[in-house]
Design a protein around this motif. Sequence first.
Motif, PDB file in Angstrom:
ATOM      1  N   TYR A 266      18.738  43.563  39.035  1.00 25.66           N
ATOM      2  CA  TYR A 266      19.284  42.227  39.267  1.00 25.66           C
ATOM      3  C   TYR A 266      20.669  42.391  39.900  1.00 25.66           C
ATOM      4  O   TYR A 266      21.517  43.103  39.353  1.00 25.66           O
ATOM      5  CB  TYR A 266      19.397  41.460  37.939  1.00 25.66           C
ATOM      6  N   LEU A 267      20.910  41.729  41.041  1.00 29.52           N
ATOM      7  CA  LEU A 267      22.169  41.943  41.759  1.00 29.52           C
ATOM      8  C   LEU A 267      23.368  41.294  41.043  1.00 29.52           C
ATOM      9  O   LEU A 267      23.219  40.252  40.406  1.00 29.52           O
ATOM     10  CB  LEU A 267      22.079  41.364  43.168  1.00 29.52           C
ATOM     11  N   TYR A 268      24.515  41.920  41.194  1.00 30.72           N
ATOM     12  CA  TYR A 268      25.760  41.341  40.673  1.00 30.72           C
ATOM     13  C   TYR A 268      25.948  39.975  41.330  1.00 30.72           C
ATOM     14  O   TYR A 268      25.935  39.867  42.562  1.00 30.72           O
ATOM     15  CB  TYR A 268      26.930  42.284  41.000  1.00 30.72           C
ATOM     16  N   PRO A 269      26.120  38.916  40.556  1.00 30.57           N
ATOM     17  CA  PRO A 269      25.998  37.576  41.143  1.00 30.57           C
ATOM     18  C   PRO A 269      27.261  37.004  41.800  1.00 30.57           C
ATOM     19  O   PRO A 269      27.163  35.985  42.467  1.00 30.57           O
ATOM     20  CB  PRO A 269      25.603  36.714  39.949  1.00 30.57           C
ATOM     21  N   LEU A 270      28.425  37.618  41.634  1.00 26.69           N
ATOM     22  CA  LEU A 270      29.626  37.025  42.224  1.00 26.69           C
ATOM     23  C   LEU A 270      29.978  37.701  43.552  1.00 26.69           C
ATOM     24  O   LEU A 270      29.508  38.791  43.845  1.00 26.69           O
ATOM     25  CB  LEU A 270      30.811  37.150  41.256  1.00 26.69           C
ATOM     26  N   LYS A 271      30.845  37.003  44.330  1.00 23.66           N
ATOM     27  CA  LYS A 271      31.223  37.553  45.630  1.00 23.66           C
ATOM     28  C   LYS A 271      32.278  38.632  45.494  1.00 23.66           C
ATOM     29  O   LYS A 271      32.520  39.403  46.406  1.00 23.66           O
ATOM     30  CB  LYS A 271      31.766  36.430  46.518  1.00 23.66           C
ATOM     31  N   LYS A 272      32.994  38.619  44.385  1.00 29.17           N
ATOM     32  CA  LYS A 272      34.048  39.624  44.237  1.00 29.17           C
ATOM     33  C   LYS A 272      34.138  40.123  42.801  1.00 29.17           C
ATOM     34  O   LYS A 272      33.658  39.467  41.860  1.00 29.17           O
ATOM     35  CB  LYS A 272      35.400  39.049  44.687  1.00 29.17           C
ATOM     36  N   LEU A 273      34.767  41.289  42.675  1.00 27.36           N
ATOM     37  CA  LEU A 273      35.018  41.849  41.354  1.00 27.36           C
ATOM     38  C   LEU A 273      36.425  42.435  41.365  1.00 27.36           C
ATOM     39  O   LEU A 273      36.717  43.351  42.131  1.00 27.36           O
ATOM     40  CB  LEU A 273      33.996  42.951  41.056  1.00 27.36           C
ATOM     41  N   ASP A 274      37.298  41.866  40.548  1.00 24.34           N
ATOM     42  CA  ASP A 274      38.663  42.391  40.453  1.00 24.34           C
ATOM     43  C   ASP A 274      38.813  43.252  39.204  1.00 24.34           C
ATOM     44  O   ASP A 274      38.263  42.927  38.150  1.00 24.34           O
ATOM     45  CB  ASP A 274      39.676  41.242  40.359  1.00 24.34           C
ATOM     46  N   LEU A 275      39.579  44.325  39.354  1.00 23.67           N
ATOM     47  CA  LEU A 275      39.955  45.154  38.205  1.00 23.67           C
ATOM     48  C   LEU A 275      41.471  45.109  38.153  1.00 23.67           C
ATOM     49  O   LEU A 275      42.139  45.626  39.050  1.00 23.67           O
ATOM     50  CB  LEU A 275      39.451  46.588  38.365  1.00 23.67           C
ATOM     51  N   ILE A 276      41.992  44.443  37.139  1.00 25.30           N
ATOM     52  CA  ILE A 276      43.410  44.093  37.124  1.00 25.30           C
ATOM     53  C   ILE A 276      44.153  44.891  36.057  1.00 25.30           C
ATOM     54  O   ILE A 276      43.772  44.882  34.887  1.00 25.30           O
ATOM     55  CB  ILE A 276      43.563  42.580  36.835  1.00 25.30           C
ATOM     56  N   ALA A 277      45.219  45.576  36.476  1.00 30.30           N
ATOM     57  CA  ALA A 277      46.018  46.359  35.523  1.00 30.30           C
ATOM     58  C   ALA A 277      47.123  45.482  34.954  1.00 30.30           C
ATOM     59  O   ALA A 277      47.942  44.949  35.697  1.00 30.30           O
ATOM     60  CB  ALA A 277      46.628  47.566  36.222  1.00 30.30           C
ATOM     61  N   ILE A 278      47.120  45.299  33.642  1.00 30.06           N
ATOM     62  CA  ILE A 278      48.109  44.437  32.987  1.00 30.06           C
ATOM     63  C   ILE A 278      49.058  45.315  32.152  1.00 30.06           C
ATOM     64  O   ILE A 278      48.603  46.081  31.299  1.00 30.06           O
ATOM     65  CB  ILE A 278      47.405  43.424  32.056  1.00 30.06           C
ATOM     66  N   PRO A 279      50.373  45.202  32.395  1.00 31.32           N
ATOM     67  CA  PRO A 279      51.313  46.067  31.658  1.00 31.32           C
ATOM     68  C   PRO A 279      51.231  45.925  30.127  1.00 31.32           C
ATOM     69  O   PRO A 279      51.269  46.926  29.429  1.00 31.32           O
ATOM     70  CB  PRO A 279      52.685  45.619  32.175  1.00 31.32           C
ATOM     71  N   ALA A 291      36.767  39.297  36.981  1.00 35.07           N
ATOM     72  CA  ALA A 291      38.220  39.528  36.913  1.00 35.07           C
ATOM     73  C   ALA A 291      38.527  40.317  35.635  1.00 35.07           C
ATOM     74  O   ALA A 291      39.113  39.806  34.689  1.00 35.07           O
ATOM     75  CB  ALA A 291      38.976  38.200  36.932  1.00 35.07           C
ATOM     76  N   ILE A 292      38.135  41.582  35.660  1.00 34.34           N
ATOM     77  CA  ILE A 292      38.281  42.406  34.460  1.00 34.34           C
ATOM     78  C   ILE A 292      39.737  42.856  34.314  1.00 34.34           C
ATOM     79  O   ILE A 292      40.341  43.312  35.281  1.00 34.34           O
ATOM     80  CB  ILE A 292      37.364  43.645  34.553  1.00 34.34           C
ATOM     81  N   THR A 293      40.276  42.687  33.127  1.00 40.39           N
ATOM     82  CA  THR A 293      41.650  43.124  32.883  1.00 40.39           C
ATOM     83  C   THR A 293      41.652  44.439  32.110  1.00 40.39           C
ATOM     84  O   THR A 293      40.777  44.689  31.286  1.00 40.39           O
ATOM     85  CB  THR A 293      42.427  42.063  32.089  1.00 40.39           C
ATOM     86  N   PHE A 294      42.668  45.258  32.403  1.00 38.40           N
ATOM     87  CA  PHE A 294      42.773  46.581  31.778  1.00 38.40           C
ATOM     88  C   PHE A 294      44.207  46.828  31.328  1.00 38.40           C
ATOM     89  O   PHE A 294      45.153  46.358  31.940  1.00 38.40           O
ATOM     90  CB  PHE A 294      42.467  47.704  32.788  1.00 38.40           C
ATOM     91  N   ARG A 295      44.334  47.633  30.326  1.00 37.04           N
ATOM     92  CA  ARG A 295      45.592  48.282  30.010  1.00 37.04           C
ATOM     93  C   ARG A 295      45.847  49.244  31.172  1.00 37.04           C
ATOM     94  O   ARG A 295      44.910  49.862  31.680  1.00 37.04           O
ATOM     95  CB  ARG A 295      45.365  49.067  28.722  1.00 37.04           C
TER      96      ARG A 295
END
Length: 862
Positions: A266-279, A291-295
């Motif tokens: 099954y294809l990833y359904p969104l047009k974009k995927l963000d990987l966000i580094a949060i301090p 919009a995945i957030t990361f340490r």
Amino acid sequence: MNLIPINYNLTFEPDLEKFRFKGKEILTFELKPHSAKTSRGEVKQIVLDAVDLKIVNCQLLMAKKNIVNSFKLVAKEEKLIISLSRGVKQGSYELRIEFEGILNDKLAGFYRSKYIVDGKEKYLATTQFEATDARRAFPCIDDPSYKATFDVTVVIDRRLTAISNTLPIESKKNNEKTVLKPSLTSGVKDAVSTMQNKKKIIKFDRTPLMSTYLLYLGVGEFEFLEEKYKKTLIRIATTPGKSVYGKFALGCAKKSLDFFEKYFDYLYPLKKLDLIAIPDFATGAMENWGAITFRENALLFYSGKSSKATMQRIAEVVAHEIAHQWFGNLVTMNWWDDLWLNESFATYMGNKVVDHYWPEWKVWDQFVTDTVFGGMALDSLKSSHPIKVKVKNTAELEELFDEIAYEKGGSILRMLDLYLGEVVFREGLRNYIKYFIYRNAEAKDLWNCLEKVSDKPVVEIMQKFIKQVGFPKISVREKNNVLFFQQRRFLFEGKDEKSVWKIPLVLRNGKDIMRQIYLPEKKLTLRFNPKEKLATINHNYSGFYVSDYSSVLLKSMAQSSRFYSDSDKIGLIHDLFALILAGEKNLEELFYLINTFFSQENSSIVLHYIIAKLTGIYLLLRDERSKKFATQFSKRVLDRIVGYEPKASENILETFLRVAALSSLTLFNDNEVAFFVNKKFISYLEDEKSLHSDLRSIVYSSAIWFDDRNYKVLKKSYEESIIQEEKAKLLTAMGFSKNRDRIKETLEYIMSPKVPFAFLPYAVSSASRNPYAKEDSLDWLIKSWPRLIKSSGGLANMLLRKILKSIVPVCGVGYEKEIEKFLRENKISGLERTIDQTLEELRINSRFAHRYKINIPSMSQV
Ligand SMILES: [Zn+2]
């Protein structure tokens, strides 16, 4: 009547100077009867989830007339109650709410995060809604089964950038609408327009149907690194100057998307995927849809500084979060009592991806030592809990993000995958995803899908492992070519004769023949050919149970040792030690096993496990024998197996083994290690870059251990470094001094504003493994408790949990009464279970310590 949200139209205007935000919401909802019988009902009150917000205005228009009579927030219940002047019937409506809130410091809801660029303090605003903190940012039905679509708009300063779940679509200027296409190279920047003042408006594309806890909004000076995977735009977003370090993670994201699109079919359904580094981030990462957030240190890789351990962690965390985009986001648990399934699935699948692309890392062996044993350690306690628990309120909920949800759950899924076979397991999952797409499901829906495709008793196996607390110990005896199996709950303390599990076992015989059997009752006998010597009843540690072999069997099994896999060997040591801690076996047997069976062992991961186990025993007993064996093994490792210096071509497991050996020998004040570390540290002082990335953590810690003068230098490096991974290593090192004044200095320092709250556990966990810091760690815990409690609540409780779990069970030995009295008298809501667990661990460690050594002096008294 039931209120069903259809769409949230949300406009946020965050202020990064005053740390407040304004919000406007148009909630389109439907009123539907609970059942056909009640369809004639009318509603005069609307209740939404909301907390820590100021509600400015609230309107529901009917025939152009506002029918909202009054509205009030009930803080304790986290509800917004809206009373209407007349009853409304079944149908669809629009509720308009204006509100204000604070960009808080709780790492939850809509919060602020501090970072430094060119010596200047700056802030960004970011959200963290799982589990129930969307209500801190806007009034909503904050329940995973109430899926809706979201149209998010932000009004922000022109110099800032915003990120949400989808891409921006539209800009508004003088009432004109222009649809803008976001380009690959410039990302968000083109898709906005300017407004009067210094503000701009960004309107994001409508999200798919999803739960509130997955919504995301970030506002700040983000910088992007981007690439396309098929039609999906993948971006790494960071604070200024750091996006270049996202290259490795970007590659991992592409690999994971490719893997899961094929795996789930099954294809990833969104047009974009963000990987966000949060301090500032409480956990490792959060799977907000698109919009995945990361340490930062779980996303950014600094070549020359970041270790291989970090590389593996990034690969694993990225894969874990991307697994959630299907399992969790596309198909969501009905209610939080199935949160464990979300987490254990992602934990398991994250490892599957890493194993697929980096088979040389042998993650399944690492999975056994970290995940399976991690889950078992907690689940061996009386105060453990079943995987599936009734969740009554939100305070209880946060405490469930523990080793049972992630580690035990992940291990059970692996057991099931290995039992059913990879192809069948995947088939069942594909059916599950397709059937429940954009909807909610329960764990039992998944078991049904798996049972259907496999014809195996999946439902009954899973029911027992999930609803029953604990896990089994399987005893095996042999007589006249018959094996006798018997199961009972494994516990460190106390007995439970009632629980019975339905267990798939994987037996391996000496001739390399495997046999699957099923143990659905308390006892089972099995006839076997005496020529096929038994090697293990838990091959590759695929099952979640401890094996207890009779001594006769154990001796004959030793003859088949050449058939053992690394996980088999590790499992043998683990299970024996677990039985020793439970008081069922003697420590002598472990020393004997290690000294005979493993004396010529060459496998990196097995040696690593042995050294860690022996060092752990030493920390509890301070005995000569574990010290002697740990020293022998570590010396052999450094002199003959991996060497002191990292080699370019070496395997990641060799790298880990070297660090374990150096760390153990540091604890025992080994002269050669002291010499080696000193040499490395002197070069480091001359040229910071000269220190190998895989030696940094151990050289920092050992340098402080061996020479007090190095403390100041490294503390300064901590303050100057802008790399989270380095900061974490330096802070860890600062907890590892032999000088008690330094220990006190570190423990005081971590309570200062120079150390973010999420970083506390680094120093605390190294201090708790430092024999010189025992008393000071305990004192610190008691003294700092009021301040720690102040920061508690929500996800912050996870950090307090880590702190309690590092200090209490080890440093508390010898001070059991005092610490128990203190923790019982100073209860903290949402951590009741953790306190019970840490106190039980302390009792078990104390019992072990007293059994093998009556009096444990503190190092400072020796
Ligand atoms: Zn997760």
